[in-house]
Structure formats: structure tokens, C-alpha cells
Design an enzyme around this catalytic site. Structure first.
Site, PDB file in Angstrom:
ATOM      1  N   LYS A 197      45.030  41.207  35.268  1.00  0.00           N
ATOM      2  CA  LYS A 197      43.732  40.973  34.641  1.00  0.00           C
ATOM      3  C   LYS A 197      43.846  40.881  33.124  1.00  0.00           C
ATOM      4  O   LYS A 197      42.984  41.328  32.394  1.00  0.00           O
ATOM      5  CB  LYS A 197      42.763  42.089  35.029  1.00  0.00           C
ATOM      6  CG  LYS A 197      42.485  42.173  36.517  1.00  0.00           C
ATOM      7  CD  LYS A 197      41.521  43.293  36.836  1.00  0.00           C
ATOM      8  CE  LYS A 197      41.314  43.482  38.301  1.00  0.00           C
ATOM      9  NZ  LYS A 197      40.694  42.388  38.983  1.00  0.00           N
ATOM     10  N   CYS A 198      44.913  40.279  32.665  1.00  0.00           N
ATOM     11  CA  CYS A 198      45.219  40.166  31.237  1.00  0.00           C
ATOM     12  C   CYS A 198      45.003  38.719  30.784  1.00  0.00           C
ATOM     13  O   CYS A 198      45.105  37.788  31.595  1.00  0.00           O
ATOM     14  CB  CYS A 198      46.681  40.575  31.024  1.00  0.00           C
ATOM     15  SG  CYS A 198      47.308  40.408  29.346  1.00  0.00           S
ATOM     16  N   GLY A 199      44.729  38.538  29.532  1.00  0.00           N
ATOM     17  CA  GLY A 199      44.613  37.185  28.993  1.00  0.00           C
ATOM     18  C   GLY A 199      45.899  36.388  29.128  1.00  0.00           C
ATOM     19  O   GLY A 199      45.880  35.157  29.136  1.00  0.00           O
ATOM     20  N   THR A 240      47.833  36.607  31.849  1.00  0.00           N
ATOM     21  CA  THR A 240      48.112  36.483  33.283  1.00  0.00           C
ATOM     22  C   THR A 240      48.487  35.056  33.685  1.00  0.00           C
ATOM     23  O   THR A 240      49.363  34.885  34.545  1.00  0.00           O
ATOM     24  CB  THR A 240      46.931  37.017  34.109  1.00  0.00           C
ATOM     25  OG1 THR A 240      46.770  38.412  33.803  1.00  0.00           O
ATOM     26  CG2 THR A 240      47.163  36.874  35.602  1.00  0.00           C
TER      27      THR A 240
END
Length: 180
Positions: A34-36, A38
Site C-alpha cells: 500500500k505504498c506509493g 508499490t
């Protein structure tokens, strides 16, 4: 000591000796669902597919940065396969920094510590500010600062380079080719 001396649990639970990857160039990456960053899973998978005879990506999910990988190991594996077609090896969710960090990551950091932020670069300045505001203690050492930090390892198990999260998988291709 080198990377081949370490063991880690695969995302499915079995213990894997990294010695199994002797003779291959390895890219070790701490990941998050759920990371930018990803979407880098796609680029990592493309590199793995292109060079898989001589190269492997090892993904280590971590939930240490803004709780960006809170899911179970099964959910993480399904997410990576369904959304990005990931076939490279994934390992159990683990700590990659701090006193509870997996010994592999303590070793990686000791071999290639963080070199600092370039505050003249907009992306690096943004991450410096984010880190200073939310994790000021992260600024005090050479540890991993965020998801998708990458460590490039030679066929002999030596850590040869560290790439920060803002360096995309596509930018690593030349470095990988030199080692293959």
C-alpha cells in the site's frame, strides 16, 4: 560472511537458504502493498522475467513505514500475484530496520549504509521532510528509510550497491547486466 550465509522464511513458511541463489545476481527489496512505490512490483517482475536464468529478485514485505503492508503473508502474496503478476520469490513479512530487523537486513545495511538525502532533489527533499516529521530517529543512522530500498548482490554473494526507493527497477538494468 556474505548473503549466501543467511536463511529466511519464504512467504509460504518454509525456511530458505540464500545459498540456493549462488551463481545468480540477486536484488533484495523490502516491499509494501500500500505504498506509493508499490507499482515498482511490475518493473521488478519484468527484470526477473528478462534475466531469470542469471538473476533473481527477492521480495521482503515490511510494515514498518506508515503501516503500508498490514495484511497477512497469504494476502500479500495474493495481492502481488493478482495485481502485478509477481512470480519472483517473496518472503515472510519482516522488520528491515531497528533492533528487531532480520539479520539479513542488518548485514545489508552494514555493507551499504544510507548515504544521505540530496536536498536539492525534489523527491529526496520530500522524503527527508517526511522522515524528519514522522520518523526523526531514522535520520540518525544508515538504515533503510522507506519501502522499496534495493540491494544488488553479485553472483558470489557480495553486496555491491544500494538503491533508494525513488530509483526505479528500470534504472537498475545496466547495473544488473554488468554483474551477469
Amino acid at each position: 560472511m556474505n548473503i549466501h550465509d543467511f536463511k529466511a522464511k519464504a512467504i509460504t513458511g518454509e525456511e530458505i537458504s540464500l545459498g540456493e541463489y549462488k551463481g545468480k545476481v540477486i536484488l533484495i527489496v523490502n516491499t509494501a502493498s500500500k505504498c506509493g512505490f508499490t507499482p515498482q512490483f511490475s518493473g521488478l517482475e519484468k527484470l526477473y522475467e528478462k534475466y531469470r536464468d542469471h538473476f533473481v529478485v527477492l521480495g521482503f514485505p515490511s510494515n514498518q513505514f506508515f503501516d503500508q503492508d498490514p495484511a497477512s503473508n497469504d494476502e500479500i502474496q495474493n495481492f502481488c500475484q493478482l495485481n502485478f503478476g509477481v512470480t519472483f520469490p517473496l518472503f515472510e513479512k519482516t522488520d528491515v530496520r531497528g533492533e528487531n530487523a532480520h539479520p539479513l537486513f542488518k548485514f545489508l545495511i552494514s555493507q551499504k549504509p544510507f548515504k544521505g538525502f540530496d536536498l536539492n532533489d525534489d523527491i529526496e527533499k520530500k522524503f527527508y521532510d517526511l522522515t524528519k516529521e514522522n520518523y526523526p530517529e531514522f535520520l540518525e543512522d544508515g538504515s533503510i528509510k522507506w519501502n522499496f530500498t534495493k540491494f544488488l548482490v553479485s553472483k558470489e554473494g557480495e553486496v555491491v550497491a544500494r538503491f533508494e526507493p525513488w530509483i526505479t527497477p528500470e534504472e537498475l538494468e545496466g547495473d544488473i547486466e554488468k554483474l551477469i
